[in-house]
Scaffold this motif. Structure first.
Motif, PDB file in Angstrom:
ATOM      1  N   UNK A  32      20.870 -85.120  17.702  1.00 44.96           N
ATOM      2  CA  UNK A  32      20.932 -84.668  16.330  1.00 44.96           C
ATOM      3  C   UNK A  32      22.068 -85.369  15.638  1.00 44.96           C
ATOM      4  N   UNK A  33      21.796 -85.866  14.559  1.00 45.84           N
ATOM      5  CA  UNK A  33      22.838 -86.562  13.847  1.00 45.84           C
ATOM      6  C   UNK A  33      23.576 -85.579  12.966  1.00 45.84           C
ATOM      7  N   UNK A  34      24.502 -84.963  13.548  1.00 47.42           N
ATOM      8  CA  UNK A  34      25.281 -84.031  12.755  1.00 47.42           C
ATOM      9  C   UNK A  34      26.720 -84.493  12.762  1.00 47.42           C
ATOM     10  N   UNK A  35      27.412 -84.106  11.733  1.00 55.06           N
ATOM     11  CA  UNK A  35      28.806 -84.493  11.626  1.00 55.06           C
ATOM     12  C   UNK A  35      29.645 -83.238  11.500  1.00 55.06           C
ATOM     13  N   UNK A  36      30.783 -83.235  12.155  1.00 59.01           N
ATOM     14  CA  UNK A  36      31.661 -82.077  12.029  1.00 59.01           C
ATOM     15  C   UNK A  36      33.002 -82.538  11.499  1.00 59.01           C
ATOM     16  N   UNK A  37      33.434 -81.833  10.513  1.00 55.84           N
ATOM     17  CA  UNK A  37      34.755 -82.123   9.955  1.00 55.84           C
ATOM     18  C   UNK A  37      35.622 -80.914  10.194  1.00 55.84           C
ATOM     19  N   UNK A  38      36.842 -81.137  10.625  1.00 54.20           N
ATOM     20  CA  UNK A  38      37.705 -79.979  10.794  1.00 54.20           C
ATOM     21  C   UNK A  38      39.000 -80.167  10.033  1.00 54.20           C
ATOM     22  N   UNK A  39      39.437 -79.085   9.489  1.00 52.69           N
ATOM     23  CA  UNK A  39      40.650 -79.108   8.658  1.00 52.69           C
ATOM     24  C   UNK A  39      41.588 -78.022   9.156  1.00 52.69           C
ATOM     25  N   UNK A  40      42.665 -78.395   9.800  1.00 51.95           N
ATOM     26  CA  UNK A  40      43.611 -77.371  10.246  1.00 51.95           C
ATOM     27  C   UNK A  40      44.320 -76.710   9.064  1.00 51.95           C
ATOM     28  N   UNK A  41      44.570 -75.460   9.244  1.00 54.32           N
ATOM     29  CA  UNK A  41      45.271 -74.729   8.181  1.00 54.32           C
ATOM     30  C   UNK A  41      46.752 -74.964   8.320  1.00 54.32           C
ATOM     31  N   UNK A  42      47.409 -74.978   7.224  1.00 47.89           N
ATOM     32  CA  UNK A  42      48.858 -74.847   7.295  1.00 47.89           C
ATOM     33  C   UNK A  42      49.219 -73.385   7.182  1.00 47.89           C
ATOM     34  N   UNK A  43      48.852 -72.833   6.051  1.00 47.25           N
ATOM     35  CA  UNK A  43      49.086 -71.405   5.888  1.00 47.25           C
ATOM     36  C   UNK A  43      48.258 -70.973   4.703  1.00 47.25           C
ATOM     37  N   UNK A  44      47.392 -70.086   4.920  1.00 51.82           N
ATOM     38  CA  UNK A  44      46.559 -69.619   3.811  1.00 51.82           C
ATOM     39  C   UNK A  44      46.833 -68.130   3.638  1.00 51.82           C
ATOM     40  N   UNK A  45      47.553 -67.864   2.572  1.00 48.43           N
ATOM     41  CA  UNK A  45      47.949 -66.491   2.311  1.00 48.43           C
ATOM     42  C   UNK A  45      46.729 -65.677   1.907  1.00 48.43           C
ATOM     43  N   UNK A  46      46.827 -64.394   2.052  1.00 46.56           N
ATOM     44  CA  UNK A  46      45.734 -63.566   1.543  1.00 46.56           C
ATOM     45  C   UNK A  46      45.550 -63.834   0.037  1.00 46.56           C
ATOM     46  N   UNK A  47      44.314 -64.000  -0.394  1.00 47.54           N
ATOM     47  CA  UNK A  47      44.019 -64.273  -1.795  1.00 47.54           C
ATOM     48  C   UNK A  47      44.078 -65.747  -2.133  1.00 47.54           C
ATOM     49  N   UNK A  48      44.512 -66.564  -1.161  1.00 43.32           N
ATOM     50  CA  UNK A  48      44.573 -67.985  -1.456  1.00 43.32           C
ATOM     51  C   UNK A  48      43.224 -68.651  -1.237  1.00 43.32           C
ATOM     52  N   UNK A  49      43.130 -69.849  -1.654  1.00 47.72           N
ATOM     53  CA  UNK A  49      41.897 -70.579  -1.390  1.00 47.72           C
ATOM     54  C   UNK A  49      42.221 -71.987  -0.951  1.00 47.72           C
ATOM     55  N   UNK A  50      41.368 -72.504  -0.153  1.00 45.96           N
ATOM     56  CA  UNK A  50      41.591 -73.852   0.317  1.00 45.96           C
ATOM     57  C   UNK A  50      40.366 -74.655  -0.041  1.00 45.96           C
ATOM     58  N   UNK A  51      40.647 -75.811  -0.549  1.00 39.64           N
ATOM     59  CA  UNK A  51      39.541 -76.661  -0.967  1.00 39.64           C
ATOM     60  C   UNK A  51      39.608 -77.923  -0.163  1.00 39.64           C
ATOM     61  N   UNK A  52      38.520 -78.228   0.438  1.00 40.00           N
ATOM     62  CA  UNK A  52      38.473 -79.486   1.171  1.00 40.00           C
ATOM     63  C   UNK A  52      37.256 -80.254   0.696  1.00 40.00           C
ATOM     64  N   UNK A  53      37.377 -81.519   0.745  1.00 35.90           N
ATOM     65  CA  UNK A  53      36.187 -82.285   0.388  1.00 35.90           C
ATOM     66  C   UNK A  53      35.916 -83.281   1.483  1.00 35.90           C
ATOM     67  N   UNK A  54      34.644 -83.482   1.667  1.00 33.20           N
ATOM     68  CA  UNK A  54      34.296 -84.388   2.740  1.00 33.20           C
ATOM     69  C   UNK A  54      33.192 -85.307   2.223  1.00 33.20           C
TER      70      UNK A  54
END
Lengths: 849, 612
Positions: free
Chosen positions: A571-593
């Motif tokens: 299967x040609x699937x791709x996995x991207x992983x993004x380690x967290x630094x610190x995501x406070x409650x109510x925060x949001x993290x945006x990643x683009x791939x």
């Protein structure tokens, strides 16, 4: 209190001494005898460091005593009486037991033939004078203490003396924690005058005039409670008569606190045989003296269970009479005193929580001045004639030195190794047989006495030791901190796990907006280095109360929904992983791939988002492997290889999402040209050209998918959906209810494109125009221009009169198919209730001529 | 125990009972083949088994047919309990079973008061011939229980019934003879009754004697005892009779009784001891010494070897626990006998024998073997330093001054460190300490130390003067005197001086006299005169001091005074008796001899010439 550490070396473990029995260890040469209150007495060899023999009695043994010549051991059994077992027969070198050649300990069953005295009430005993001597037992019967004398050789009962019990019940339960439940039994000791020959059967009168040499060291060696006392003190305490015939005196410390004496050889003495010397007013744990000095210790010591220490010494009598009297000094150490053994110049005692060394001042220092003492005027003591003197002050004791060994309940020794270091044998509360090597300097029972020249060295040593301790302490502190840290993290992890797993397990998927941790995906075109690329932007919303910290990873896996089966089948699937630094409650993290740069990805694609946690980075590999080895709890958490993986959402990105809306009018460019943006460089043009050429060249041959329509030729597909349904779905007002009917068609297109890139732009533009437009031009993957048209139509069906027809027109067959599928799925997903009736599928594909 | 052939419960239980009894009897008959320990174990086993059997029997309702068996089993059971000294258990069992039996034959429960209870029981159960025998067995048993718990009153009240026991027991046996299988009894009730009868006589006699009813006791004791009774019990009866006679002032008849007791049982040491007391009372010293020697050798004999087998079910000792009896029959310890013997020998002629006895005594005191010779509850030995001093003075009497010196050294070195600087005594001495005639008071060890030490110096000085080493003698007398001067007695006007103070004064007198005599030999007549005069002041009654004073006065040429003093001493020739004074406080026998006849001749010549 000065504190030094004794080195503890555990030799063996025995069963835990049962509470309520006084455990006992006895050191006899190389052997240690251990009694823990069970029906077995173990013999442990200190040279070979192994158990050499086990004596098994018929009933639990509550007390053991070694004979004076160390040739036999007396054991008091609860239900029978006193057994006498000869030790040489147990020695492994003797050929008697056949079990010898086996390495394990030999088991000796002690039969009732070894019963020396049948007396069920025996509490304590002592043997004086070896096999030719006397056995003295103390038993409690009918509220009377009975002192019974037996011949040691044939255990023939000789005589009996009694002393009434003062306080009823000899099982004085301790009220303090350390020695809780310990049975107090009378303590027996045998005292000789230090100028007395050993008690022997002297037959001629000449022996009364010649002094035999003093006792050989064996009879006063540690481990056996026979000790010598300075002649003067002996006479003062026990009278002239006992001194004249060198009678050994039996001293007995009763649990009611009375210290009694009983002469072994004294028939004609007026008055009671058992005489009370003093009352300690607390159970007596120890009677004895120090073992060090040569000319007979000048001090008799008794220690009570609650820490009272009584020293009996000689001192000058009062000014009116002069002479010498026996003086009594009382002191106190912190109790409870569980067990005591005498050292050279002091005592070692255990409180259960610590082992302490107490220096006895009477050994070295001058005897107390008479004015510091007061005469004790008890009537009972008058029988002695020599008044005892009691000290007014009780500050006569030095403070004990802690040796930092806890839980010692029985002590034996001390012995001295080659370098003169004191060693004790101890039994711990848990049944461990230990050798305690005392630090040098505690030998004297406490304060080290060093020559001046060594003081500097000593200070340096001590400072170094302090430094070591400090270092160790800081290491320990940091370990504790990191453990705390890990625990806090693990707690967070577990909380997050619970949160997410609960969501998963609750069966029904919560609406996306209710999930505590949710993500959504937007496909966006971006232009970088003059290349258009489709990027997927994932946004993770943390509305849980927990912080997502390091070691958490956000994983996005992209996989085509339908894909061509490649030859390899993987299967040609791709996995991207993004380690967290610190995501406070109510925060949001945006990643683009990056999703694609060209049309090489087959759409639609499934985007699976998950959170993973690596335990290894938190715990370290060793801890982790230990944790995993435990199996069950780890596997329940889904800990495969130390990873916690929690699925968040699975989303689909389809053709519609990738559309780039260009406007409601056809682009100005030549429709034949590939849909390159006006600013593209020649490079793109060339490429587009080439690709066009290629497709065209092959297109005719297959006529399959991926065929790009030739110039002017468009593929189209359309879907008809019931207007009524769409209104309902989109929340539009029904026609005719108010004002001009809202354009269904525009709304439909807006809805379809709302999630795609540029969809909002188009909407805003449409709104600005105030006019709904039912045609949208957009650019799709592969840069083909796509025309989406929505128009109201009527159909001939009876049930659905009005419908909206959504038409997709594009020159690329693949695009048309993909868009058609996307529209269809949107409509289906958006209206789960929709039945086929409402959805009048009219997939008309018109191929260009 | 086979349960196979027993057709009914009654037979099976009878069989079980007989099996237990047989087992015990077989064991008893085997004698030496088994150890005592085994016997005890078997006894314990029998005790447990018989109780189990009784529980089975009493588990069912009492029926008349079972009563005989049950009562027999109870009899055996109680005997086993008795052997285990479970007396209250046995008594409880006994009364409970009798109540059951009464219930079975349909009688009411009598009150628990023993005489009434037994009258009822005998009336209701004893009338049935088959039950009479086993009821009487139990009466015997109850008798034993009363005896062993010192309840002689009950026995007195039931005297008639108990006396009629013998006929009843005999008759019952005949009646039962017809039965098929008789339940066996452990001890034949007639044997038990005989034993009880004689034990009752002893117990009652001892009780009466202790209360001072000597003639009544005599009547009880002179009841015709069964000739088959155990020898030791018969000897006890003779001894008690002798005691009655001696207390009523008939020592010679008492001696007859003691002799009879000894003829009956050689080991009856109390008879020997009592005869010693009679000899002492009669003043027959030689016989007393003989008897003491005999008593000591009997006491030193190894004790009776325990019978190898099991002890008897009922031994007389357990039936005679009375305090009064044991106090009457008590014997002093061998050591104290030896001491008396030694003392008597020294005082009455055979000094060398006495010395040997003293040395034996000292050796025995230092050996461990004394323990095996048994302790007497009332020790009659003097304090050990006194014993040493007595031995020392006996050695001196036997012309062995060197040994005496060594023995005294022992005492001095022991007491040296304990001597007080000063000692103030107030008369009468505080506390009502019981003062025994031959020993210092209990609370006066501090005075004792001074006295012992002083006496030791005195003896040593005597030795030196015996050796004619006058210088040493003076030194030691002086030491003694200095020591005694540390004691200051504050008189309170008491007429009778306490023993300690009397000893002190006597010591002072002897020491001063001795020094005076020594000074005479050193030709220091002035000092001699002073000391002798002081001696007579301190302790009047020192005979040799008076004689020597006369001599010194004579030598000083003060013949007038010498003659006056001589007359004075001769007129008060009744020397104070030194009965009870320790040996070492007696006038030295071996001191420097004064030619008394010469002195008498000289003084009387002088008096005569003066008168004429």
């Amino acid at each position: 209190m000065e504190a030094r550490c004794a080195v503890v070396e555990t030799w063996a473990e025995f069963e835990c001494p049962s509470p309520g029995t006084a455990a006992k260890v006895i050191l006899s040469g190389e052997d240690v005898l251990i009694c823990t209150g069970s029906d077995e007495v173990s013999v442990f060899n200190t040279q070979e460091l192994k158990l050499t023999a086990v004596l098994q009695f018929l009933s639990p043994v509550c007390h053991i005593v070694l004979s004076e010549d160390k040739q036999s051991v007396y054991a008091v059994c609860e239900s029978d009486g006193v057994y006498c077992v000869s030790l040489p027969t147990l020695h492994p070198r003797s050929p008697t037991p056949p079990a010898d050649h086996s390495p394990g300990p030999a088991l000796f069953k002690v039969s009732s033939n070894s019963l020396a005295a049948r007396d069920e009430g025996v509490c304590s005993l002592i043997e004086v004078g070896g096999s030719g001597g006397t056995l003295v037992t103390v038993s409690l019967r009918d509220a009377t203490w009975w002192f019974t004398l037996y011949k040691a050789a044939d255990h023939q009962k000789l005589t009996q003396f009694s002393l009434p019990v003062v306080s009823v019940g000899h099982h004085v339960e301790s009220e303090e924690d350390g020695a809780a439940g310990l049975v107090m039994r009378p303590v027996l000791a045998c005292v000789y005058s230090s100028d007395a020959p050993p008690s022997s059967s002297s037959s001629s009168s000449s022996s009364t005039t010649t002094k035999l040499p003093p006792l050989s060291s064996s009879s006063s060696s540690p481990g056996i409670k026979h000790f010598l006392l300075e002649p003067l003190l002996f006479k003062l305490l026990f009278g002239v008569d006992a001194a004249l015939i060198n009678s050994p005196m039996i001293l007995c410390g009763l649990p009611d606190g009375r210290l009694c004496s009983l002469p072994l050889l004294l028939p004609g003495r007026p008055g009671p045989h058992v005489r009370v010397l003093h009352s300690m007013e607390q159970p007596i744990t120890f009677i004895g003296t120090t073992t060090g000095t040569h000319d007979g210790p000048k001090c008799l010591v008794a220690v009570g269970q609650w820490g009272r220490v009584v020293l009996v010494r000689t001192c000058e009598g009062g000014p009116e009479e002069g002479g010498k009297v026996a003086a009594l000094t009382e002191g106190c150490v912190s109790g409870p005193v569980v067990c005591v053994c005498a050292g050279m110049e002091g005592l070692y005692y255990s409180t259960g929580s610590d082992l302490l060394a107490l220096d006895l001042p009477g050994v070295r220092e001058a005897s107390p001045k008479p004015e510091e003492s007061l005469v004790v005027g008890h009537g009972e003591r008058q029988g002695q004639g020599q008044a005892m003197v009691r000290h007014r002050e009780s500050a006569a004791l030095q403070s004990p030195v802690s040796l930092n060994v806890c839980r010692v309940i029985a002590l034996a020794g001390p012995s001295h190794n080659a370098s003169g270091i004191v060693q004790l044998v101890a039994l711990s509360l848990r049944g461990r047989l230990q050798r305690l090597t005392l630090p040098k300097g505690t030998e004297a029972g406490g304060v080290p006495r060093l020559p001046l020249s060594q003081v500097g060295q000593r200070v340096r040593d001590l400072l170094a030791a302090i430094g070591d301790v400090c270092e160790r302490a800081s290491v320990l502190k940091s370990t504790i901190q990191s453990k705390n840290h890990s625990l806090r993290h693990l707690n967070q992890v577990l909380n997050v796990c619970c949160l997410l797993l609960a969501n998963q397990n609750s069966g029904e998927q919560l609406p996306v907006s209710n999930k505590p941790i949710r993500c959504h995906v937007v496909a966006k075109w971006s232009r970088l280095l003059q290349r258009d690329s489709l990027n997927l932007t994932c946004v993770l919303d943390n509305s849980s109360p927990y912080v997502l910290e390091r070691n958490w990873t956000f994983c996005v896996r992209v996989r085509p929904l339908s894909y061509p089966h490649p030859a390899g089948g993987d299967i040609t699937s791709q996995t991207f992983s993004f380690p967290f630094q610190k995501l406070e409650p109510g925060g949001r993290m945006e990643v683009s791939l990056p999703l694609t740069t060209a049309g090489d990805t087959s759409f639609p694609v499934t985007v699976s988002c998950s959170l993973t946690y690596s335990l290894q980075s938190l715990l370290g590999s060793e801890e982790l492997s230990r944790l995993l080895a435990n199996g069950e709890p780890a596997s329940r958490l889904g800990l495969e290889g130390g990873w916690v993986s929690l699925a968040l959402d699975t989303l689909t990105v389809d053709w519609l999402d990738t559309l780039q809306v260009t406007g409601t009018t056809p682009p100005h460019r030549d429709p034949n040209r590939p849909s390159v943006s006006p600013d593209t460089v020649s490079m793109d043009i060339v490429e587009a050209f080439l690709s066009t050429r290629r497709i065209r060249a092959s297109g005719r041959g297959d006529g399959g998918e991926g065929t790009v329509a030739s110039d002017g030729g468009l593929f189209s597909a359309s879907i008809k959906v019931s207007t009524e349904l769409l209104r309902g779905t989109l929340g539009l007002e029904p026609p005719g209810s108010a004002g001009p009917s809202q354009g269904v068609c525009g709304s439909v297109l807006g809805w379809l494109l709302s999630q795609g890139p540029g969809g909002e732009d188009w909407r805003s533009r449409g709104d600005k125009g105030g006019q709904e437009s039912s045609v949208v031009y957009a650019r799709c993957l592969g840069r083909h221009t796509v025309k989406l048209t929505a128009k109201e139509v009527t159909v001939g069906d009876t049930s659905v009169k009005e419908a909206v027809e959504v038409q997709v027109q594009c020159s690329s067959m693949a695009a048309v198919c993909g868009l058609h599928h996307a529209v269809l799925s949107r409509v289906q997903v958006g209206n789960p209730k929709m039945c086929d009736k409402h959805l009048c599928l009219s997939v008309t594909s018109s191929s260009p001529p | 125990m086979s349960h196979v052939s027993a057709p009914c419960l009654l037979d099976r239980w009878t069989e079980e009972n007989n099996a237990i009894v047989d087992k015990w009897k077989q064991h008893r008959d085997r004698g030496d083949a088994v150890t005592r320990e085994q016997g005890l174990t078997l006894l314990k086993w029998c005790y447990v088994e018989s109780h189990k059997l009784l529980q089975k029997i009493q588990g069912v309702l009492a029926v008349p047919a079972h009563v005989q068996l049950e009562l027999t089993v109870v009899y055996n059971c109680c005997l086993f309990s008795f052997s285990q000294t479970q007396l209250t258990e046995a008594e409880h069992l006994l009364t409970h079973s009798l109540e059951r039996a009464l219930g079975a034959v349909g009688c009411d429960c009598p009150p628990p008061n023993p005489p009434v209870f037994w009258c009822t029981v005998l009336k209701s159960l004893g009338s049935t011939p088959s039950l009479r025998s086993c009821t009487l067995q139990l009466l015997c048993l109850h008798w034993a229980l009363w005896l062993s718990t010192c309840r002689l009153g009950h026995i007195q009240e039931l005297q008639e019934e108990l006396r009629s026991l013998s006929e009843g027991l005999g008759a019952g046996e005949v009646a039962v003879e017809g039965g098929a299988v008789r339940p066996a009894v452990l001890v034949h009730p007639r044997d038990l009754k005989d034993l009880l009868l004689i034990c009752t006589v002893i117990a009652q006699g001892a009780e009466l004697l202790c209360e001072g009813w000597c003639s009544e006791a005599l009547t009880v004791l002179q009841r015709d005892p069964s000739p088959l009774a155990p020898r030791d019990l018969l000897a006890q009866i003779h001894t008690l009779t002798g005691l009655c006679l001696s207390r009523t002032g008939r020592p010679h008849s008492a001696m007859q009784c003691y002799r009879k007791a000894l003829e009956t049982d050689v080991r009856c040491v109390c008879a020997l001891h009592q005869s010693i007391l009679v000899y002492r009372q009669l003043g027959n010293t030689q016989a007393e010494i003989q008897a003491l020697r005999l008593l000591h050798s009997v006491l030193m004999m190894p004790p009776d070897t325990q019978p190898a087998g099991a002890p008897p079910i009922i031994c007389p000792a357990s039936l005679l626990p009375g305090q009064s009896l044991s106090s009457l029959l008590s014997v002093p310890s061998p050591l104290s006998v030896l001491h008396s013997l030694a003392q008597k020998c020294v005082l009455h002629g055979s000094v060398s024998d006495g010395v040997e006895h003293y040395l034996d005594l000292l050796a025995a005191l230092q050996s461990d073997h004394q323990l095996s010779q048994g302790f007497s509850e009332a020790p009659s030995l003097p304090r050990l330093p006194e014993l040493y001093l007595e031995a020392g003075s006996s050695l001196l009497m036997a012309q062995r001054p060197a040994d005496c010196l060594a023995l005294c050294d022992e005492v001095i070195s022991t007491t040296l460190e304990l001597l007080p600087e000063r000692l103030l005594l107030e008369e009468p001495m505080e506390a009502s300490v019981p003062v025994s005639p031959d020993r210092l008071g209990l609370g006066q060890d501090r005075l004792g130390v001074v006295l012992w030490s002083g006496a030791a110096y005195l003896l040593q000085a005597h030795c030196y003067s015996h050796l004619k080493d006058w210088k040493q003698a003076v030194t030691h007398y002086t030491r003694c005197i200095n020591l005694l001067m540390k004691v200051c007695v504050k008189p309170k006007g008491c007429v009778k001086l306490e023993l300690g103070v009397r000893t002190l004064q006597r010591l002072k007198g002897l020491a001063l006299a001795g020094r005076g005599i020594s000074f005479t030999h050193r030709d220091q007549k002035r000092e001699s005169l002073r000391d002798l005069q002081l001696s007579l002041q301190a302790a009047p009654g020192c005979a040799s001091a008076g004689l020597w004073l006369t001599e010194v006065l004579w030598r000083l040429g003060r013949r007038q005074e010498a003659a006056a003093f001589w007359e004075k001493t001769q007129s008060s020739s009744t020397a104070p008796s030194f009965e009870g004074v320790p040996l070492y406080l007696l006038d030295p026998q071996t001191g420097p001899s004064l030619d008394l006849t010469d002195l008498r001749r000289r003084v009387e010549e002088f008096i005569n010439t003066r008168h004429s």
